[in-house]
Write a protein that holds these residues in place. Sequence first.
Motif, PDB file in Angstrom:
ATOM      1  N   GLU A 395       0.724  -1.269   0.195  1.00  8.83           N
ATOM      2  CA  GLU A 395       0.055   0.022  -0.123  1.00  8.83           C
ATOM      3  C   GLU A 395       0.657   1.367   0.040  1.00  8.83           C
ATOM      4  O   GLU A 395       0.500   2.298  -0.654  1.00  8.83           O
ATOM      5  N   GLU A 402       2.793   2.292 -13.792  1.00  3.78           N
ATOM      6  CA  GLU A 402       1.860   0.729 -13.933  1.00  3.78           C
ATOM      7  C   GLU A 402       2.253  -0.105 -12.694  1.00  3.78           C
ATOM      8  O   GLU A 402       1.346  -0.983 -12.089  1.00  3.78           O
ATOM      9  N   GLU A 404       2.949   1.045  -9.616  1.00  2.65           N
ATOM     10  CA  GLU A 404       1.858   1.281  -8.335  1.00  2.65           C
ATOM     11  C   GLU A 404       0.744   1.155  -8.612  1.00  2.65           C
ATOM     12  O   GLU A 404      -0.214   0.514  -7.811  1.00  2.65           O
ATOM     13  N   ALA A 405       0.066   1.105 -10.056  1.00  4.01           N
ATOM     14  CA  ALA A 405      -1.188   0.685 -10.336  1.00  4.01           C
ATOM     15  C   ALA A 405      -1.648  -0.872  -9.644  1.00  4.01           C
ATOM     16  O   ALA A 405      -2.479  -1.089  -9.231  1.00  4.01           O
ATOM     17  N   LEU A 406      -0.488  -1.696 -10.385  1.00  2.00           N
ATOM     18  CA  LEU A 406      -0.596  -3.088  -9.997  1.00  2.00           C
ATOM     19  C   LEU A 406      -0.526  -3.140  -8.751  1.00  2.00           C
ATOM     20  O   LEU A 406      -1.327  -3.936  -7.703  1.00  2.00           O
ATOM     21  N   GLY A 408      -1.569  -1.258  -6.188  1.00  2.00           N
ATOM     22  CA  GLY A 408      -2.971  -0.887  -5.577  1.00  2.00           C
ATOM     23  C   GLY A 408      -3.894  -1.925  -5.948  1.00  2.00           C
ATOM     24  O   GLY A 408      -4.729  -2.382  -4.835  1.00  2.00           O
ATOM     25  N   ASP A 409      -4.031  -2.414  -6.975  1.00  2.00           N
ATOM     26  CA  ASP A 409      -4.887  -3.766  -7.096  1.00  2.00           C
ATOM     27  C   ASP A 409      -4.768  -4.879  -6.376  1.00  2.00           C
ATOM     28  O   ASP A 409      -5.573  -5.451  -5.728  1.00  2.00           O
ATOM     29  N   LEU A 410      -3.315  -4.953  -6.151  1.00  2.00           N
ATOM     30  CA  LEU A 410      -3.017  -6.398  -5.227  1.00  2.00           C
ATOM     31  C   LEU A 410      -3.259  -5.879  -3.735  1.00  2.00           C
ATOM     32  O   LEU A 410      -3.770  -6.695  -3.159  1.00  2.00           O
ATOM     33  N   VAL A 412      -5.699  -4.150  -2.709  1.00  2.00           N
ATOM     34  CA  VAL A 412      -7.088  -4.259  -2.705  1.00  2.00           C
ATOM     35  C   VAL A 412      -7.353  -5.656  -2.520  1.00  2.00           C
ATOM     36  O   VAL A 412      -8.286  -6.079  -1.601  1.00  2.00           O
ATOM     37  N   MET A 413      -7.090  -6.649  -3.457  1.00  2.00           N
ATOM     38  CA  MET A 413      -7.461  -7.939  -3.471  1.00  2.00           C
ATOM     39  C   MET A 413      -6.676  -8.526  -2.185  1.00  2.00           C
ATOM     40  O   MET A 413      -7.663  -9.497  -1.466  1.00  2.00           O
ATOM     41  N   THR A 414      -5.673  -8.147  -1.760  1.00  2.00           N
ATOM     42  CA  THR A 414      -4.938  -8.883  -0.628  1.00  2.00           C
ATOM     43  C   THR A 414      -6.035  -8.517   0.636  1.00  2.00           C
ATOM     44  O   THR A 414      -6.179  -9.493   1.633  1.00  2.00           O
ATOM     45  N   ARG A 416      -9.063  -7.967   0.694  1.00  2.00           N
ATOM     46  CA  ARG A 416     -10.491  -8.794   0.650  1.00  2.00           C
ATOM     47  C   ARG A 416     -10.178  -9.795   0.859  1.00  2.00           C
ATOM     48  O   ARG A 416     -11.074 -10.832   1.740  1.00  2.00           O
TER      49      ARG A 416
END
Length: 505
Positions: A395, A402, A404-406, A408-410, A412-414, A416
């Motif tokens: 985080e 890209e 940083e975007a990856l 961020g997505d990971l 959020v997934m982590t 959850r």
Amino acid sequence: MAKGVLGLQGKFIVALLVAAALPFLVGLAVFETVGYRHLLEERGRYHQMEALTLVRALDQAADAVGGQIQTWLSAQPALVGFAITKNKETAGMAAEDIRRETLRLDELWASLPSEDPMLRSVLENPGSASLARFRSLHPAVAEILATDAHGRLISATGKSSDLDQADEDWWQKGAAMGKGGIWTDVLRFDASSDVFSQDVVLPLYDGETLAGVVKVSVDVTSLFAQLGFDGEAAGERWEIVLPDGWVLASSRSDFQPRTDQFPTETVSLMTKQGRGWTVTGYHHGEDRMTGFVALAPEGGNPNAYVLFSSRRDDVVAPLQKDFLWLGIAGASLLLLCALTGFYLIHSGILAPLAALGNAARSISATARLHHPVHGDESRIALQREQAEDDLRKIEAIRTGDEVEALAGDLAVMTSRVLRYQRELETEVAAKTAVIREDLEMAREFQNALMPSHYPEVPSSSTETRLRLKFSHFYQPASTVGGDFFDLIELDNGRAGILIADVMGH
């Protein structure tokens, strides 16, 4: 998952080195060939200019002799006066008769003995005496000739090869010059003085009328020795080379005339180019960078070559040293750029990707498909803390691209996945507690169905030596089993045993 021979970090390092080193090596190779050749040519042109400087020094030295003889003749007018007297002897004669008489005497000249009156009249007169005194004061002067206005020899420091000089190129140039003029010829072999010389020619005038022509033959080897060279310790060498390759004069201290000869191919190159530079070796096999300038009459073949040379190693070594330092500086700069590039790649790509990988592995380690056994709780707690810490790290990734975007997505997934896992574990724990309560109730009910007291067969009231007594131990494979048994007394001497296995274990 097993890594290959090179990980992502190793591949980035190889890519950086290839991307940086390949252009550097290509540039270094180009510079080594083109740049080195250019610098070598510059050094060659410098050697050529040094040879040209020697040519000019020889010309200036010869011109200086011309100025000195001109001053001498002005201060000592004996030769001019003698020339005027000799011209008066032929003043009444026709030009054809003078020419015919000169040719007749010229035919006799070569065979005249030293005591012949005609020869003595040329060598022993006031003009010859003046020239002899001048020559004694100037060791570089090999011979001095003086003619009358018609080219006939009237004074000399020694017997020349010809009496008639009117057909000589030097005489014609001298006769055509104005009063006070001086002309210096290129290096030639002078048959009269038997030396290689530069001729200095000046006219003699009686008022505005040509009285004669004087030629001073300056011995080039003597003139060369007088110049003074101080480059021998540094390996520098000045030389005069004849068209056949033999060295006429050299600044080398141990030089002996006509003992060293240049290779034929070098002489051919000098003849073809006239001036330039080359690398050659002739003295003890030593390779030398040599600049050369041909001495030749206008439109004619070279009579000699003036050379300046230095040891090839002395010329090349500084260039090689410069290229070595250039290579070291370039390699250092290349290494610095590679390290800087690797730092940027590591901080902007590799480190974030490593954090993402660690987070994925931590999350994977916290996922369980079975209830932990007793004693695993602390290990599971540590794994969960590690996963939470890795989540905070991804985080915090800020690369602005890209990655940083990856991240961020990971993240959020982590988040959850961890939340879902906690909820799932809570739900599983609650349901497991209910199931355990039900199983415990079923176990108690099953135990209640089992017989707790067994009859004695036959009963204790019957006198007998043989009696059956019963007991049991029941341990199901899990909380509740499918087994059932019972013991029934049939009569005073018999008992029935019932065993059932519902589950089929």
